[in-house]
Design an enzyme around this catalytic site. Structure first.
Site, PDB file in Angstrom:
ATOM      1  N   SER A 170       0.831  -1.206   0.000  1.00  0.00           N
ATOM      2  CA  SER A 170       0.000   0.000   0.000  1.00  0.00           C
ATOM      3  C   SER A 170       0.868   1.260   0.000  1.00  0.00           C
ATOM      4  CB  SER A 170      -0.963  -0.047   1.184  1.00  0.00           C
ATOM      5  OG  SER A 170      -2.004   0.889   1.028  1.00  0.00           O
ATOM      6  N   GLU A 264      -9.341  -3.591  -7.006  1.00  0.00           N
ATOM      7  CA  GLU A 264      -8.799  -2.554  -6.128  1.00  0.00           C
ATOM      8  C   GLU A 264      -8.723  -1.198  -6.826  1.00  0.00           C
ATOM      9  OE1 GLU A 264      -5.682  -3.264  -3.149  1.00  0.00           O
ATOM     10  OE2 GLU A 264      -5.250  -5.085  -4.288  1.00  0.00           O
ATOM     11  N   HIS A 294      -7.689  -5.551  -0.479  1.00  0.00           N
ATOM     12  CA  HIS A 294      -6.465  -4.765  -0.330  1.00  0.00           C
ATOM     13  C   HIS A 294      -5.492  -5.451   0.641  1.00  0.00           C
ATOM     14  CE1 HIS A 294      -3.887  -1.331  -0.468  1.00  0.00           C
ATOM     15  NE2 HIS A 294      -4.041  -1.053   0.819  1.00  0.00           N
TER      16      HIS A 294
END
Length: 337
Positions: A170, A264, A294
Site C-alpha cells: 500500500s 482494487e 487490499h
C-alpha cells in the site's frame, strides 16, 4: 525474465470471495465514514489512526521467527528472520528493506510484523521492517528521508546494494519506488529488486476517481486515499507532483514485481507504475489477482490465495537476487562428463 509481463491470477478462492463481499458491506462504509472526520479535523483523525497500531500489539509472527529491535533518529525498525534462515549478521546473503502500509497515518511494527515475517521467510532473507515517520508528525519528505536513512544503514553495515530488496504494501509499496528514486537522486547504488503490494504511488486522486474500481473496491475509495495527502501533505492546497513516484522516469531501476487485486482502486496506480517501467525498459511483472481485497496477503492464515501470493514474492526475489542465484548454482547437482 521478460522485460514486461502481466499475469492474471486464477479465479479467487471461495474464502477470498466471501471476504471480499463481507468487507464490501462492512469495512468500506466504515472507512468512507471516517473520511468525514479526516476532512474536517485532519490532525485529530491522523492522531487517532496512529493509535490504532496499539490494537495490533497482540499479533505475533509465526513460531521460529527471530526479532531484533533497531533504533534510528526519529523512528524505529526491527529485524525479522526465521531461525532456519540466515540472520541479519550474514551480510553476504542480502536483506529485505520493508515499508509497511497504512496510508501514511496508520500501521507500524506491530500491525505488519506477521506479514513481514512471512515475506522474509518466503524469500529466505532477513527483513528490516521500518516504522517510518507518518502524519501528523512526519511529512512525506520526512518519510522518504527515513527510508534512505534505513537504506544507508544497510550499506554502511556492508550489505551490497544488489543484494538488498525494497518492498512494501500500500503506502509502503509506493515508498519502495520513492526510496529507489531517492537513492538514485542521492547517487547511491540502487537495490537489486523492488516488490510492491497494491502500491499507493499517485497522490493525485483524479486517476483513481475516474477508475471503475473506485466503486468496486471492497475496502478503499479514491476519497479515503485522498484525505491524508490533501489534508496532510499538501502545502497551501497544492501537492508537489514530484512526491508521487508515478511522475518520475524509472530509467535504471532494478527488476520489479507488483501485485494487486483486479477490483482494487489502487489498480490504477499499479498500472501507472507498470507503464513507467515499460517506458524505461525496466524488467517488471504486474500480477493481477482475482477479487483480491487490499493487501490480502495479511490474511495468509486463512486465505490460500494470500499464501500463494507471498510464495510468488519469494520466488521472484530468489530468481533476481545474485546471492540466491549463486546458492542455487552451488547446490545444483553436477553432471559428470
Amino acid at each position: 525474465m521478460e522485460r514486461s509481463t502481466v499475469e492474471l491470477a486464477s479465479r479467487a478462492s471461495l474464502r477470498l470471495r466471501l471476504a471480499h463481499g463481507l468487507l464490501r458491506v462492512t469495512l468500506r462504509p466504515a472507512i468512507d465514514g471516517l473520511c468525514v472526520l479526516g476532512e474536517w479535523a485532519p490532525q485529530r483523525a491522523f492522531a487517532l489512526a496512529n493509535r490504532a497500531e496499539l490494537l495490533a500489539v497482540p499479533l505475533r509472527p509465526a513460531r521460529g521467527t527471530r526479532r531484533r529491535p533497531v533504533r534510528f533518529p526519529g523512528f524505529r525498525a526491527e529485524w525479522l528472520w526465521h531461525r532456519d534462515d540466515p540472520g541479519p549478521d550474514d551480510i553476504e546473503r542480502g536483506a529485505i528493506l520493508y515499508f509497511h502500509g497504512g496510508a501514511f497515518i496508520a500501521g507500524g511494527l506491530h500491525s505488519h510484523r506477521r506479514l513481514a515475517a512471512r515475506i522474509g521467510r518466503s524469500a529466505r532473507l532477513p527483513l528490516l521492517n521500518v516504522a517510518y515517520r507518518q502524519l501528523p508528525e512526519g511529512h512525506i519528505t520526512d518519510t522518504v528521508a527515513d527510508t534512505l536513512t534505513a537504506y544507508r544503514s544497510l550499506l554502511d553495515r556492508g550489505f551490497r546494494a544488489e543484494h538488498i530488496v525494497f518492498a512494501g504494501d500500500s503506502a509502503g509499496g509506493g515508498l519502495a519506488f520513492a526510496a529507489a528514486l531517492a537513492a538514485r537522486a542521492a547517487a547511491l547504488p540502487l537495490p537489486g529488486a523492488i516488490a510492491a503490494i497494491a502500491p499507493f504511488a499517485d497522490f493525485d486522486p483524479a486517476g483513481k476517481r475516474a477508475h471503475p474500481n473506485d466503486r468496486r473496491d471492497a475496502m478503499l475509495s479514491a476519497r479515503a486515499l485522498a484525505v491524508p495527502v490533501q489534508r496532510g501533505f499538501a502545502r497551501d492546497g497544492v501537492l508537489d507532483p514530484a512526491w508521487s513516484p508515478v511522475n518520475h522516469d524509472f530509467t535504471g531501476l532494478p527488476p520489479v514485481l507488483i501485485q494487486v487485486g483486479n477490483t482494487e482502486v489502487l489498480l490504477a496506480d499499479s498500472e501507472a507504475l507498470a507503464r513507467r517501467c515499460a517506458e524505461a525498459g525496466v524488467a517488471h511483472t504486474l500480477q493481477i489477482w482475482d477479487r483480491a481485497i487490499h493487501v490480502f496477503h495479511a490474511g495468509a492464515d486463512v486465505l490460500p490465495d494470500a499464501r500463494a501470493a507471498i510464495a510468488e514474492v519469494g520466488a521472484f526475489l530468489r530468481a533476481v537476487l545474485p546471492a540466491h542465484r549463486q546458492q542455487l548454482a552451488e547446490t545444483a547437482p553436477r553432471v559428470r562428463a
